[in-house]
Design a protein around this motif. Structure first.
Motif, PDB file in Angstrom:
ATOM      1  N   ARG A 185       3.142  -0.778   2.838  1.00 25.46           N
ATOM      2  CA  ARG A 185       4.220  -0.649   1.839  1.00 25.46           C
ATOM      3  C   ARG A 185       4.597   0.816   1.592  1.00 25.46           C
ATOM      4  NH1 ARG A 185       3.103  -5.363  -1.653  1.00 25.46           N
ATOM      5  NH2 ARG A 185       4.435  -6.937  -0.680  1.00 25.46           N
ATOM      6  N   ILE A 186       3.649   1.715   1.850  1.00 29.75           N
ATOM      7  CA  ILE A 186       3.909   3.122   1.487  1.00 29.75           C
ATOM      8  C   ILE A 186       5.192   3.665   2.149  1.00 29.75           C
ATOM      9  CG2 ILE A 186       2.994   5.496   1.593  1.00 29.75           C
ATOM     10  CD1 ILE A 186       0.183   4.251   1.189  1.00 29.75           C
ATOM     11  N   PRO A 187       5.360   3.490   3.500  1.00 29.43           N
ATOM     12  CA  PRO A 187       6.603   4.001   4.095  1.00 29.43           C
ATOM     13  C   PRO A 187       7.854   3.354   3.500  1.00 29.43           C
ATOM     14  CG  PRO A 187       5.051   3.293   5.803  1.00 29.43           C
ATOM     15  CD  PRO A 187       4.466   2.897   4.500  1.00 29.43           C
ATOM     16  N   GLN A 188       7.759   2.057   3.202  1.00 27.99           N
ATOM     17  CA  GLN A 188       8.901   1.347   2.578  1.00 27.99           C
ATOM     18  C   GLN A 188       9.250   1.981   1.237  1.00 27.99           C
ATOM     19  OE1 GLN A 188       8.118  -2.803   2.022  1.00 27.99           O
ATOM     20  NE2 GLN A 188       8.928  -3.367   4.026  1.00 27.99           N
ATOM     21  N   LEU A 189       8.210   2.227   0.452  1.00 22.88           N
ATOM     22  CA  LEU A 189       8.437   2.783  -0.889  1.00 22.88           C
ATOM     23  C   LEU A 189       8.998   4.192  -0.798  1.00 22.88           C
ATOM     24  CD1 LEU A 189       5.150   1.442  -2.484  1.00 22.88           C
ATOM     25  CD2 LEU A 189       7.447   0.838  -3.232  1.00 22.88           C
ATOM     26  N   LEU A 190       8.490   4.965   0.158  1.00 23.09           N
ATOM     27  CA  LEU A 190       8.994   6.335   0.334  1.00 23.09           C
ATOM     28  C   LEU A 190      10.458   6.327   0.761  1.00 23.09           C
ATOM     29  CD1 LEU A 190       5.910   8.036   2.028  1.00 23.09           C
ATOM     30  CD2 LEU A 190       6.789   8.463  -0.273  1.00 23.09           C
TER      31      LEU A 190
END
Lengths: 160, 424
Positions: free
Chosen positions: A148-153
């Motif tokens: 999820r981190i890349p999506q959130l970034l």
């Protein structure tokens, strides 16, 4: 990858639902036999509890996948979008870290009881199976959070 | 160490993190920084927290409630309650109180009761001339009774967290539950006097018999559960499993209102809801172990003892704390977070943990409909499009009634003890 995890967790949830119905039936059949035939299947309680353990830990994977975990989000709802995004990334990082540590601790334990071939007292079930659900649960939650981190970034979605 | 088990979880909670992440993070950070215990202790403690037979009652009761919710049980209950109330003022709101209490009790989840009973009763109350504020306030507040009356799901969680007997807690919930139902009923009678448009039909045997035939199976659930547990036939977990089987047989085979696919959907929904709670139970077990081995409850008890608070002052302080927490946190998470901290304190002050369980449940029930964030309020708003200010205004008299009942339950332990003496 996240959509694949979502599909797998949906399938797991359907299996867990059937497991729940089996646990209910097992309990009722055991009561029936106890009262009418004076017979008790001693492993019944243990198997039902292991079914609940599976529901708890494997069910949590789909809850994570759908972001349906219980939380106190009344204050965050009022925050501006940029703050929500930062908090979302922070949450994903913390979740990945805490769940990763838990998965690692669980792996050591599961490996040990697998080597020892430890079995449950009544059903003679290999104990690495119910304990392994903890490993699968936190390993998957950590993976979901990391993905999820890349999506959130990139500004897609909120929270882990 | 206090910051990792005190300030850190509070901070993460306020930041909106999932409750299980809050508890797990606090535990892992404490273990890594301050304790020389092998990491595998996390796994063992977490597994042991869920590997508890009594906890099985939780998914089983949720499953029974899901089946009944999908099987038009509430509508039959409402018809039965309505048919059995004679020509009295406020018959329709009284029906809402009776049906809400019964359905809330058998489903064990407050929001489900607001939605299910509200769908039938809200239009009836509007048609009878009751204003939106009163109608929504009543339905929102009566939905919380299910947390207090047995078989309440928060009670199962409290029993597991505080190591108390579920049958004793269920028995103790009868007095406080009936007390608030009585208060709500009296208020409805009083309001109903100025509403001549209310249903004034008398009780007729034909009408009552018809409603009884359609609704009697629904009433069987509490009979199976309460009769089974206190008749010594089943354990609470077994009673929950029998309730599931009973509900499935009644709705799928007997009344034919639920297809087999509906049963699977109910099970899937149960898995979702149970997993949400059980993962917190698992992580709360680790958190609770941490605060116990680090003697935090013992320190709190010594502080409270040093402050020389009497039992009534302590209970008042705890009530205020619980009411505030109940406004922002769901009851199950609140129980899991607070029980390991509060039970040693109240036990040291000489309060019975079963009586305290009632105080806790009552406070958290109020939290379900306390403005601005009570979950029942949002169910009412989203289902019936009632503006929030109208609901808030309508809730005021019901909050007053609940507060009076809470004070009575807190300071008159006999109200909780009544059910225990009666059934155990």
């Amino acid at each position: 990858m996240l959509s694949l995890i979502a599909r797998i967790s949906d399938a797991i949830r359907a299996v867990l639902a059937i497991l729940l119905m089996v646990a209910v039936l097992l309990c009722c059949v055991n009561i029936f036999f106890r009262y009418f035939f004076n017979i008790s299947y001693l492993a019944s309680d243990e198997l039902q509890v292991f079914a609940m353990v599976a529901i708890a830990f494997l069910g949590a994977i789909s809850i994570s996948s759908e972001r349906q975990h219980l939380r106190m989000d009344v204050l965050v709802h009022a925050a501006p979008r940029s703050v929500k995004r930062i908090l979302g990334v922070f949450e994903a990082v913390i979740t990945a870290g805490a769940a990763g540590v838990m998965a690692w601790a669980s792996y050591g334990f599961v490996q040990r009881i697998y080597m020892m071939d430890q079995r449950s007292s009544m059903a003679d079930l290999p104990m690495w199976l119910p304990h392994g659900t903890v490993l699968v649960c936190f390993g998957s939650i950590a993976l979901i959070a990391v993905l999820r981190i890349p999506q959130l970034l990139a500004g897609e979605g909120e929270g882990a | 160490m206090t910051w990792t088990l005190g300030a850190l979880p509070v901070l993460l909670l306020l930041m909106g993190f999932p409750v299980f992440v809050v508890l797990l993070t606090a535990a892992t950070v404490t273990l890594a920084l301050y304790m020389s215990v092998p990491m595998v202790a996390l796994q063992q403690t977490m597994f042991a927290s869920v590997n508890v037979y009594a906890l099985l009652a939780l998914p089983f009761f949720i499953f029974a409630g899901e089946i009944m919710d999908r099987g038009s049980i509430a509508e039959r209950l409402i018809n039965l309650v309505r048919a059995s109330i004679g020509r009295v003022p406020g018959k329709i709101p009284l029906t809402a109180v009776g049906a809400g209490a019964i359905f809330g009790a058998i489903s064990g989840v407050g929001a489900a009761s607001v939605a299910t009973v509200g769908k039938v009763m809200y239009p009836s109350m509007k048609n009878a001339g009751y204003n939106d504020g009163f109608s929504s306030g009543l339905l929102v507040s009566v939905g919380a009774v299910g947390v207090i009356l047995p078989p309440s799901i928060p009670m199962i969680i409290y029993a597991a967290a505080a190591d108390q007997s579920i049958p004793r807690l269920y028995a103790a919930g009868i007095g406080p539950g009936l007390l608030i139902v009585f208060f709500l009923g009296l208020y409805c009678l009083w309001v109903g006097r100025s509403h001549p448009g209310d249903d004034t039909s008398p009780v007729t045997l034909r009408h009552l018999w018809g409603a009884l035939k359609r609704g009697v199976w629904a009433l069987g659930v509490p009979v199976v559960i309460i009769g089974g547990i206190y008749g010594g036939v089943f354990s609470p977990t077994e009673a929950a499993a029998v309730a599931c089987l009973y509900a499935a047989l009644v709705t799928v085979v007997g009344m034919r209102v639920l297809p087999l696919s509906g049963l699977l959907e109910a099970a899937i929904s149960t898995v979702r809801f149970s997993a949400q709670i059980l993962i917190i139970v698992a992580c709360a077990g680790v958190f609770s172990w941490m605060i116990t081995v680090n003697q935090i409850p013992a320190q709190l008890v010594s502080w409270i003892t040093a402050a020389d608070l009497s039992a009534w002052q302590l209970l008042l302080g705890i009530n205020i704390l619980l009411l505030l927490i109940g406004c922002v946190l769901d009851p199950l998470s609140a129980i899991l977070l607070l029980t390991p901290l509060l039970v040693p304190i109240i036990t040291a002050a000489g309060v019975d943990p079963v009586h305290f369980g009632m105080i806790l449940a009552f406070n958290l029930a109020i939290g379900l409909f306390t403005p601005p964030f009570g979950i029942n309020i949002f169910v009412m708003q989203s289902l019936f499009r009632v503006p929030l200010p109208v609901i808030y205004r309508g809730l005021t008299p019901f909050l007053v009634l609940y507060f009076i009942a809470l004070m009575l339950v807190t300071y008159v332990p006999a109200i909780s003890q009544f059910g225990v003496d009666l059934l155990m």
